[in-house]
Design a protein around this motif. Structure first.
Motif, PDB file in Angstrom:
ATOM      1  N   GLU A  41       0.852  -1.061   0.063  1.00 39.83           N
ATOM      2  CA  GLU A  41      -0.197   0.008  -0.084  1.00 39.83           C
ATOM      3  C   GLU A  41       0.752   1.133  -0.030  1.00 39.83           C
ATOM      4  OE1 GLU A  41      -2.263  -0.708   3.414  1.00 39.83           O
ATOM      5  OE2 GLU A  41      -0.658  -0.634   4.836  1.00 39.83           O
ATOM      6  N   VAL A  42       0.195   2.595  -0.479  1.00 36.61           N
ATOM      7  CA  VAL A  42       1.109   3.774  -0.446  1.00 36.61           C
ATOM      8  C   VAL A  42       0.328   4.634   0.086  1.00 36.61           C
ATOM      9  CG1 VAL A  42       2.279   3.038  -2.719  1.00 36.61           C
ATOM     10  CG2 VAL A  42       0.313   4.159  -2.705  1.00 36.61           C
ATOM     11  N   VAL A  43       1.108   5.503   0.571  1.00 32.56           N
ATOM     12  CA  VAL A  43       0.608   6.657   1.324  1.00 32.56           C
ATOM     13  C   VAL A  43      -0.079   7.762   0.212  1.00 32.56           C
ATOM     14  CG1 VAL A  43       0.918   8.793   2.960  1.00 32.56           C
ATOM     15  CG2 VAL A  43       1.987   6.412   3.300  1.00 32.56           C
ATOM     16  N   VAL A  44      -1.298   8.065   0.070  1.00 27.87           N
ATOM     17  CA  VAL A  44      -1.720   9.136  -0.551  1.00 27.87           C
ATOM     18  C   VAL A  44      -1.085  10.422  -0.017  1.00 27.87           C
ATOM     19  CG1 VAL A  44      -3.975  10.215  -1.400  1.00 27.87           C
ATOM     20  CG2 VAL A  44      -3.835   7.808  -0.912  1.00 27.87           C
ATOM     21  N   PHE A  45      -0.490  11.380  -0.846  1.00 28.67           N
ATOM     22  CA  PHE A  45       0.155  12.367  -0.667  1.00 28.67           C
ATOM     23  C   PHE A  45       0.437  13.336  -1.808  1.00 28.67           C
ATOM     24  CE2 PHE A  45       3.716  15.005   0.799  1.00 28.67           C
ATOM     25  CZ  PHE A  45       3.303  15.585   1.971  1.00 28.67           C
ATOM     26  N   GLY A  46       0.227  14.498  -1.551  1.00 25.51           N
ATOM     27  CA  GLY A  46       0.736  15.509  -2.556  1.00 25.51           C
ATOM     28  C   GLY A  46      -0.498  16.225  -3.534  1.00 25.51           C
ATOM     29  N   ILE A 153       4.208  10.611  -3.076  1.00 26.62           N
ATOM     30  CA  ILE A 153       3.859   9.402  -2.774  1.00 26.62           C
ATOM     31  C   ILE A 153       4.711   8.392  -2.359  1.00 26.62           C
ATOM     32  CG2 ILE A 153       2.417   7.339  -3.523  1.00 26.62           C
ATOM     33  CD1 ILE A 153       0.810   9.263  -5.169  1.00 26.62           C
ATOM     34  N   THR A 154       5.713   8.430  -3.186  1.00 24.88           N
ATOM     35  CA  THR A 154       7.003   7.347  -2.866  1.00 24.88           C
ATOM     36  C   THR A 154       7.721   7.945  -1.495  1.00 24.88           C
ATOM     37  OG1 THR A 154       7.174   6.927  -5.096  1.00 24.88           O
ATOM     38  CG2 THR A 154       9.296   6.607  -3.687  1.00 24.88           C
ATOM     39  N   SER A 155       7.951   9.295  -1.565  1.00 24.11           N
ATOM     40  CA  SER A 155       8.588   9.862  -0.192  1.00 24.11           C
ATOM     41  C   SER A 155       7.710   9.547   1.010  1.00 24.11           C
ATOM     42  CB  SER A 155       8.832  11.013  -0.376  1.00 24.11           C
ATOM     43  OG  SER A 155       9.927  11.695  -1.262  1.00 24.11           O
ATOM     44  N   ALA A 156       6.464   9.793   1.031  1.00 17.64           N
ATOM     45  CA  ALA A 156       5.614   9.686   2.236  1.00 17.64           C
ATOM     46  C   ALA A 156       5.422   8.015   2.576  1.00 17.64           C
ATOM     47  CB  ALA A 156       4.200  10.363   1.770  1.00 17.64           C
ATOM     48  N   THR A 157       5.603   7.297   1.482  1.00 21.93           N
ATOM     49  CA  THR A 157       5.361   5.764   1.805  1.00 21.93           C
ATOM     50  C   THR A 157       6.566   5.351   2.438  1.00 21.93           C
ATOM     51  OG1 THR A 157       3.664   5.550  -0.184  1.00 21.93           O
ATOM     52  CG2 THR A 157       5.043   3.682   0.718  1.00 21.93           C
ATOM     53  N   SER A 159       8.683   6.997   4.176  1.00 26.76           N
ATOM     54  CA  SER A 159       8.734   7.727   5.546  1.00 26.76           C
ATOM     55  C   SER A 159       7.882   7.070   6.422  1.00 26.76           C
ATOM     56  CB  SER A 159       8.286   9.419   5.515  1.00 26.76           C
ATOM     57  OG  SER A 159       9.233  10.055   4.724  1.00 26.76           O
ATOM     58  N   TYR A 160       6.633   6.605   6.007  1.00 25.39           N
ATOM     59  CA  TYR A 160       5.665   5.736   6.989  1.00 25.39           C
ATOM     60  C   TYR A 160       6.335   4.410   7.034  1.00 25.39           C
ATOM     61  CZ  TYR A 160       1.822   2.943   7.933  1.00 25.39           C
ATOM     62  OH  TYR A 160       0.948   1.955   8.567  1.00 25.39           O
ATOM     63  N   ASP A 161       7.055   3.820   6.132  1.00 24.83           N
ATOM     64  CA  ASP A 161       7.849   2.698   6.459  1.00 24.83           C
ATOM     65  C   ASP A 161       8.860   2.744   7.520  1.00 24.83           C
ATOM     66  OD1 ASP A 161       7.223  -0.148   5.693  1.00 24.83           O
ATOM     67  OD2 ASP A 161       9.280  -0.185   4.882  1.00 24.83           O
ATOM     68  N   PHE A 162       9.568   3.874   7.365  1.00 25.53           N
ATOM     69  CA  PHE A 162      10.616   4.052   8.204  1.00 25.53           C
ATOM     70  C   PHE A 162      10.045   4.208   9.637  1.00 25.53           C
ATOM     71  CE2 PHE A 162      13.468   6.107   4.930  1.00 25.53           C
ATOM     72  CZ  PHE A 162      13.910   4.832   4.451  1.00 25.53           C
ATOM     73  N   LYS A 163       9.103   5.078   9.763  1.00 30.78           N
ATOM     74  CA  LYS A 163       8.380   5.284  10.994  1.00 30.78           C
ATOM     75  C   LYS A 163       7.793   3.850  11.730  1.00 30.78           C
ATOM     76  CE  LYS A 163       4.886   7.977  13.477  1.00 30.78           C
ATOM     77  NZ  LYS A 163       3.690   8.956  13.313  1.00 30.78           N
ATOM     78  N   LYS A 164       7.427   2.897  10.930  1.00 28.21           N
ATOM     79  CA  LYS A 164       6.983   1.879  11.512  1.00 28.21           C
ATOM     80  C   LYS A 164       8.273   1.063  12.157  1.00 28.21           C
ATOM     81  CE  LYS A 164       5.133  -0.375   8.059  1.00 28.21           C
ATOM     82  NZ  LYS A 164       4.217  -0.889   6.745  1.00 28.21           N
TER      83      LYS A 164
END
Length: 186
Positions: A41-46, A153-157, A159-164
């Protein structure tokens, strides 16, 4: 720069390829796959930035010639915009002139909220025209949408993975996640 020039060159010919009488086009923006194992899944962003920067600011300033309601309805501005388009895109410009005359982008975008996790293969946004003469505009904007959104979207995704990862190890080592926001602030 005229934002209608921010397009893959082949798209300028699409207007002549659509079926005669077409009045509606409905398109979507869908993450098709991930190149990283385990990312499903990807983070909707931008999207908000894209709409404000390109569809509002740049189109109003560099194509329509002013904010709607205060628009510079000068023939010289229209001629400048059309001449610039013709210089780079040697095609019939009636559809471009008609859009300038209309004075706004006749499109509707529906999207998942920014920050939403969107499963791969599920559309995160749809776009359609709201005026029957401008169905061509829907896919014409695809290049600009893709270029504007994929990096965000790629950067937000990522970052989300790094946060996990930070949360997992913060809980294992300290028992709390108080430092995670600071650790991942960059």
């Amino acid at each position: 720069m005229n934002p209608l020039l921010l397009v893959d060159s082949y798209k300028i010919h699409h207007t002549s390829m659509y079926p005669e009488g077409m009045t509606r086009l409905y398109s979507n923006f869908t993450p098709r796959n991930s190149r990283i194992e385990g990312i499903n899944e990807v983070v909707v962003f931008g999207l908000q930035h894209f709409i404000k920067e390109y569809l509002i600011k740049q189109f109003n300033e560099d194509f329509f010639g002013g904010i709607r309601g205060e628009r510079l309805k000068s023939l010289s501005f229209k001629n400048k915009v059309i001449a610039e388009y013709k210089r780079h895109c040697p095609v019939d410009t009636k559809h471009i002139e008609d859009l300038w005359e209309l004075g706004y982008l006749p499109i509707e975008i529906k999207a998942l909220d920014e920050g939403t996790l969107c499963p791969i293969g599920v559309p995160m946004l749809t776009i359609t025209n709201t005026h029957p003469n401008f169905a061509w505009l829907v896919n014409y904007l695809e290049t600009l949408i893709s270029c504007s959104l994929w990096q965000a979207i790629t950067s937000a995704t990522k970052s989300y993975d790094f946060k996990k990862i930070l949360i997992k190890y913060a809980l294992e080592t300290t028992g709390n996640v108080e430092g995670v926001q600071w650790q991942g602030h960059d």
